[in-house]
Design a protein around this motif. Structure first.
Motif, short mmCIF file in Angstrom:
data_model
loop_
_atom_site.label_atom_id
_atom_site.label_comp_id
_atom_site.label_asym_id
_atom_site.label_seq_id
_atom_site.Cartn_x
_atom_site.Cartn_y
_atom_site.Cartn_z
N THR A 47 -32.53 12.29 56.91
CA THR A 47 -31.38 11.97 56.07
C THR A 47 -31.80 11.39 54.73
O THR A 47 -32.93 10.95 54.55
CB THR A 47 -30.45 10.97 56.78
OG1 THR A 47 -31.19 9.77 57.04
CG2 THR A 47 -29.92 11.55 58.07
N THR A 288 -29.45 18.84 50.61
CA THR A 288 -28.39 18.35 51.50
C THR A 288 -27.11 19.17 51.40
O THR A 288 -26.24 19.08 52.26
CB THR A 288 -28.05 16.88 51.17
OG1 THR A 288 -27.58 16.81 49.81
CG2 THR A 288 -29.27 15.99 51.33
N GLN A 335 -30.47 15.80 55.38
CA GLN A 335 -31.25 16.54 54.41
C GLN A 335 -32.03 17.69 55.06
O GLN A 335 -32.15 18.77 54.49
CB GLN A 335 -32.22 15.61 53.68
CG GLN A 335 -32.99 16.27 52.55
CD GLN A 335 -33.81 15.27 51.76
OE1 GLN A 335 -33.94 14.12 52.15
NE2 GLN A 335 -34.37 15.69 50.65
#
Length: 372
Positions: A47, A288, A335
């Motif tokens: 992330t 992302t 991500q």
């Protein structure tokens, strides 16, 4: 009379059997839920945080490095080289002697003129005293004064030529290759060496005319060269040409880059980036963002569950996207691993903002083991 109905006789048995089945089902239900939870799919993801950061709007150009000052050292006169006082690539200061040509004749001429001037001045003083006593005429004094001034001018000319036979560095810098040797005869205008002031590097480059109103003196630039791929050289714009090139419709701009370490050399090709504007914007890594048709989505992680949210994006930079709406600063966005997710999927964050996240259960196990 006895009741011989078989159904009535078996009714208590059926009721007891139904109760037992319901009891078994009730007792097995939590185990089934637990098994489902136990074998529920958990996706490992990485992330990144939604954060405000500088969003730099810039334009790129290509330019050629030039020395702050550069000159070819030459001789004004033809003569023999008596002494050479420098080596290839030597750093010199302003006024340092580089070469001395044969100056015997000029030195003798200067001494002769100094003697003549001294005698002429003494004669002028005697005539001036005689004029005060009316022992001579004014015209004779004027003639002697003119003669003295002529000798003085000749002496100045001779001294200038004598100085020119000693060639000095006009400014501080780094010398190039030596093109002469001691005892060689050189002609007027012959190149002795080159001299470059490398303490500052100038670079000229062209920008589209549409940027005329956004470019100004003092604006920051950065430059990179293939020899130093990981090094950025910072500088600023020092001047802007007063004309637009009518053929290319471009504006010529000059910038200066400090070069104390002397890494940059004249003639290098530099990739220039001119900073036009710097805004503080909400942004995310480009990886992302999940584009679906004309919309864009991200997965937001909350309590180890990924929720899909639609976002509105703005400007882009390589690897960076401006977020206009849809998420807030500080939220965790998937991500890596987003392609394996669906809305509401359970996830395990293994890295956040490029840093590994340690497993909480393994940490607890380590602590328990330490206590034991």
């Amino acid at each position: 009379m006895a009741n011989n109905n078989p159904v009535t006789g078996r009714l208590p048995l059926l009721i007891i059997l139904t109760i037992l089945i319901a009891l078994v089902a009730y007792m097995q239900w939590p185990e089934t839920v637990k098994e489902k939870k136990k074998y529920q799919r958990i996706v490992a993801v990485k992330t990144a945080s939604v954060a405000y950061d500088d969003f730099v709007e810039s334009v790129e150009a290509v330019g050629t490095a030039r020395a702050n000052e550069q000159v070819l050292i030459t001789s004004k006169y033809s003569d023999l080289v008596d002494e050479v006082y420098f080596n290839d690539g030597q750093t010199v200061a302003r006024g340092d002697v580089l070469v001395r040509l044969n100056n015997q004749e000029e030195l003798a001429k200067v001494k002769e003129l100094e003697a003549n001037l001294s005698e002429s001045v003494a004669q002028l003083n005697r005539l001036s005293e005689l004029l005060n006593t009316k022992a001579t005429s004014r015209s004779i004094v004027d003639q002697q004064e003119a003669k003295t001034k002529a000798i003085s001018a000749q002496l100045l000319s001779a001294r200038t030529k004598l100085d020119d036979l000693t060639i000095k560095a006009p400014f501080s810098g780094v010398l190039g290759f030596r093109e002469i040797s001691r005892g060689a005869y050189i002609d007027a205008g012959s190149v002795i060496t080159s001299l470059d002031d490398l303490s500052t590097i100038k670079v000229d480059f062209n920008l589209p005319e549409r940027l005329l109103t956004t470019v100004h003196v003092g604006q920051k630039i950065s430059a990179v060269n293939s020899a130093y791929q990981k090094v950025k050289f910072e500088g600023q714009i020092t001047s802007i040409d007063s004309r637009i090139d009518a053929r290319t419709r471009s504006l010529k701009v000059r910038a200066k880059l400090p070069n104390k370490a002397l890494k940059l050399r004249p003639g290098m090709m530099l990739n220039i980036q001119v900073v036009l504007k710097v805004d503080k914007l909400l942004q995310l890594p480009e990886s992302t963002i999940i584009p679906i048709e004309d919309k864009h989505y991200v997965f937001v992680v909350q309590d180890d569950v990924a929720y899909r949210k639609e976002v509105e994006i703005g400007r882009r930079h390589p690897g960076i996207v401006e977020i206009i709406s849809g998420v807030q600063a500080g939220e965790q966005i998937v991500q890596e691993g987003a392609l394996k997710l669906r809305d509401g999927a359970h996830v395990k964050v293994i890295a956040h903002d490029g840093k590994l996240v340690e497993d909480k259960q393994s940490d607890l196990a380590k602590k328990d083991g330490g206590k034991a």
